[in-house]
Design a protein around this motif. Structure first.
Motif, PDB file in Angstrom:
ATOM      1  N   UNK A  38      76.878  46.669  72.956  1.00 15.47           N
ATOM      2  CA  UNK A  38      76.746  47.641  74.028  1.00 15.47           C
ATOM      3  C   UNK A  38      78.073  47.958  74.697  1.00 15.47           C
ATOM      4  N   UNK A  39      79.098  47.162  74.460  1.00 11.38           N
ATOM      5  CA  UNK A  39      80.415  47.451  75.030  1.00 11.38           C
ATOM      6  C   UNK A  39      81.209  48.425  74.180  1.00 11.38           C
ATOM      7  N   UNK A  40      80.716  48.743  72.996  1.00 12.20           N
ATOM      8  CA  UNK A  40      81.392  49.675  72.089  1.00 12.20           C
ATOM      9  C   UNK A  40      80.880  51.082  72.344  1.00 12.20           C
ATOM     10  N   UNK A  41      81.800  52.038  72.448  1.00 14.51           N
ATOM     11  CA  UNK A  41      81.425  53.442  72.576  1.00 14.51           C
ATOM     12  C   UNK A  41      81.126  53.973  71.180  1.00 14.51           C
ATOM     13  N   UNK A  42      79.853  54.243  70.910  1.00 15.18           N
ATOM     14  CA  UNK A  42      79.435  54.719  69.591  1.00 15.18           C
ATOM     15  C   UNK A  42      79.347  56.243  69.584  1.00 15.18           C
ATOM     16  N   UNK A  43      80.031  56.872  68.633  1.00 19.95           N
ATOM     17  CA  UNK A  43      80.113  58.326  68.524  1.00 19.95           C
ATOM     18  C   UNK A  43      79.510  58.757  67.198  1.00 19.95           C
ATOM     19  N   UNK A  44      78.692  59.803  67.223  1.00 14.61           N
ATOM     20  CA  UNK A  44      78.142  60.393  65.997  1.00 14.61           C
ATOM     21  C   UNK A  44      78.521  61.863  65.947  1.00 14.61           C
ATOM     22  N   UNK A  45      79.020  62.291  64.801  1.00 12.87           N
ATOM     23  CA  UNK A  45      79.476  63.668  64.607  1.00 12.87           C
ATOM     24  C   UNK A  45      79.240  64.045  63.152  1.00 12.87           C
ATOM     25  N   UNK A  46      79.115  65.344  62.838  1.00 13.73           N
ATOM     26  CA  UNK A  46      78.930  65.731  61.432  1.00 13.73           C
ATOM     27  C   UNK A  46      80.207  65.687  60.605  1.00 13.73           C
ATOM     28  N   UNK A  47      81.351  65.491  61.227  1.00 11.44           N
ATOM     29  CA  UNK A  47      82.629  65.598  60.531  1.00 11.44           C
ATOM     30  C   UNK A  47      82.932  64.344  59.727  1.00 11.44           C
ATOM     31  N   UNK A  48      83.079  64.516  58.420  1.00 10.27           N
ATOM     32  CA  UNK A  48      83.386  63.376  57.562  1.00 10.27           C
ATOM     33  C   UNK A  48      84.895  63.178  57.429  1.00 10.27           C
TER      34      UNK A  48
END
Length: 520
Positions: A38-48
């Motif tokens: 939970x201390x990690x900022x998790x990012x999701x994006x379509x860019x590979x």
């Protein structure tokens, strides 16, 4: 709630890494799996992540604030220094001196020097990329300055030096032949691991010249499906989710644990036309085609926002190009029919127009990597049929459009065009509407006044003079319609309610991760 969904994606990333993808972490090759934290900022994006070379994936390392450029775009959409402190052009515009910050350290502890910066820029100039479009004759170091010489004045040089392909990397990033082996930048976050094409792990860099980032760890995941990204935002499996589909925006706005931010971006969906075809060789035909399109209906149904109906090529966010007083692109199907009749098109037995034995049947190519494009094409098919134009839709790879431009087989294409890859729209305009046109721009269109304006804009630094020329050029594009604007674009982002200081960047240059912090 646990982050099981995200962990499953990490498992997939690990499988790909074992299958042959490269991961670098402090110079050690291997597979380093991230746990749900939970201390990690998790990012999701379509860019590979298509590779480590800046020309391929520099946009990701730039947006994630791992690597930086000499110039950038500020929150007022102005080009400002970043790793540079300022620039000076000679009176004839053929020599630029760019002063560098003297307090910058790379992530490997080595100092940024003018010699390293000059080597990086020369490497970028020697490879395919936007810098090759600049009339550069030399790049060298002089004390703590970079000296760039030109064959002709080029007012956009700072904007070109804000492009992601010109990110500055430490000498240790490259092998003996100049290929990037690891990303060692100067940004707020150092790269700990890269697993192409899906994952990047980063941590805050203590010696960043602009202070230390608030959040210690960041994990980036490429997730191609928009529905999956929306689920990750809804479930809390990602803290920051980029490029949401319009339907997802509506759904997520009802979730109290999620904040949704939407910004109009300098990107336009447009019809690219082959003006050598008898359907489009006369301006009146293109004007009729435009009048037959109900942009508000398309924007409302497909984009879920009628304000995105493109009244002109450039959206209001492109302040120096948008003209609030310009006559808008109207919807008037009867006028469209009248103009087509004046141009000699007559309805056949099935209602499709004919002229000189040629039916007004056109194939429009598009691609599904932007999921709204096939939907827009379907709407166009219905609207144009109403005025006697037959439209066949061909959904394939985006590569079929430049290929059709090159071999002349393209009749029409539905594309999305960004005016912010270089953060000066003129870079895209001069490529698309200059002499000869371009893969994603005009095709077989020639306008001497437009070409002269583009040539003058390349050289002119005076703001008032540029504004007048830009308006004239925009007027020409609106009147002659070598390409037909349809709808503008939005960038929608979802963030966890526990994140503060979230903002969207209309120019898509920066995620501003260093500004983020966990809510107390």
């Amino acid at each position: 709630m646990t982050r099981a969904l995200l962990a499953r994606f990490y498992t997939l990333a690990g499988i790909l890494a074992v299958a042959g993808a490269v991961e670098t972490t402090g110079g050690i090759t291997g597979v380093a799996m991230a746990g749900a934290n939970d201390d990690v900022l998790d990012i999701a994006s379509p860019l590979e992540i298509s590779g480590l070379d800046p020309a391929k994936s520099g946009y990701l390392f730039s947006r994630m604030q791992a690597a930086e450029t000499l110039f950038t775009v500020n929150r007022e959409s102005q080009i400002v220094p970043m790793l540079a402190t300022g620039s000076r052009a000679s009176e004839d515009g053929l020599r630029w001196e760019i002063s560098l910050r003297d307090d910058v350290t790379f992530h490997d502890g080595t100092p940024m020097t003018a010699e390293i910066v000059a080597a990086d820029l020369n490497r970028a100039f020697e490879r395919p990329g936007v810098l090759r479009q600049a009339p550069i004759t030399g790049i060298s170091a002089s004390g703590n300055d970079i000296v760039i010489t030109l064959s002709e004045p080029f007012a956009m040089l700072p904007a070109f030096l804000a492009h992601y392909s010109t990110i500055i990397l430490a000498a240790g990033s490259f092998d003996d032949v100049g290929e990037v082996q690891t990303i060692i930048g100067t940004g707020a976050y150092r790269v700990d691991a890269v697993v192409p094409p899906l994952r990047i792990e980063l941590s805050a860099f203590d010696k960043w010249w602009n202070g230390r980032a608030q959040i210690e760890k960041v994990s980036y995941l490429a997730v191609s499906r928009g529905e999956t990204r929306a689920m990750m935002a809804q479930s809390g499996d990602a803290d920051l989710v980029l490029s949401l589909l319009p339907v997802a925006v509506t759904q997520l706005k009802g979730n109290p644990d999620v904040n949704v931010t939407v910004a109009t971006v300098p990107r336009t969906r447009l019809l690219k036309l082959n003006l050598a075809q008898p359907f489009f060789d006369e301006t009146v035909e293109r004007q009729a085609l435009s009048l037959a399109i109900n942009r508000k209906a398309i924007a409302g149904v497909v984009m879920r926002n009628t304000d995105l109906a493109a009244s002109q090529m450039f959206p209001p966010e492109i302040r120096d190009w948008y003209d609030a007083n310009m006559p808008v692109l109207d919807f008037d199907p009867q006028k469209a029919r009248d103009l087509l009749a004046d141009a000699g098109w007559v309805a056949g037995s099935d209602g499709i127009l004919e002229k000189d034995g040629k039916r007004f049947d056109v194939t429009v190519r598009t691609y599904a990597s932007w999921p709204d494009l096939p939907l827009i094409a379907t709407a166009l098919q219905s609207q144009l049929r109403d005025v006697g134009i037959g439209l066949e839709i061909s959904v394939g790879s985006y590569t079929e459009i430049p290929a059709g431009h090159a071999d002349g087989t393209l009749e029409a294409a539905l594309v999305t065009r960004s005016f912010s890859m270089v953060p000066d729209p003129l870079a895209t305009v001069m490529e698309d509407y200059g002499p000869g046109g371009a893969d994603w721009g005009a095709m077989n269109w020639h306008n001497a006044e437009a070409e002269d304006l583009i040539a003058d804009l390349r050289k002119t630094t005076d703001g008032d003079a540029r504004a007048q020329m830009q308006k004239k050029l925009a007027d020409i594009l609106q009147a002659e319609l070598p390409t037909i604007p349809l709808v503008w674009s939005e960038l929608a982002m979802a963030s966890s309610a526990r994140l503060e200081n979230v903002r969207t960047d209309p120019y898509e240059q920066n995620y501003y991760l260093a500004d983020l912090r966990w809510a107390r």
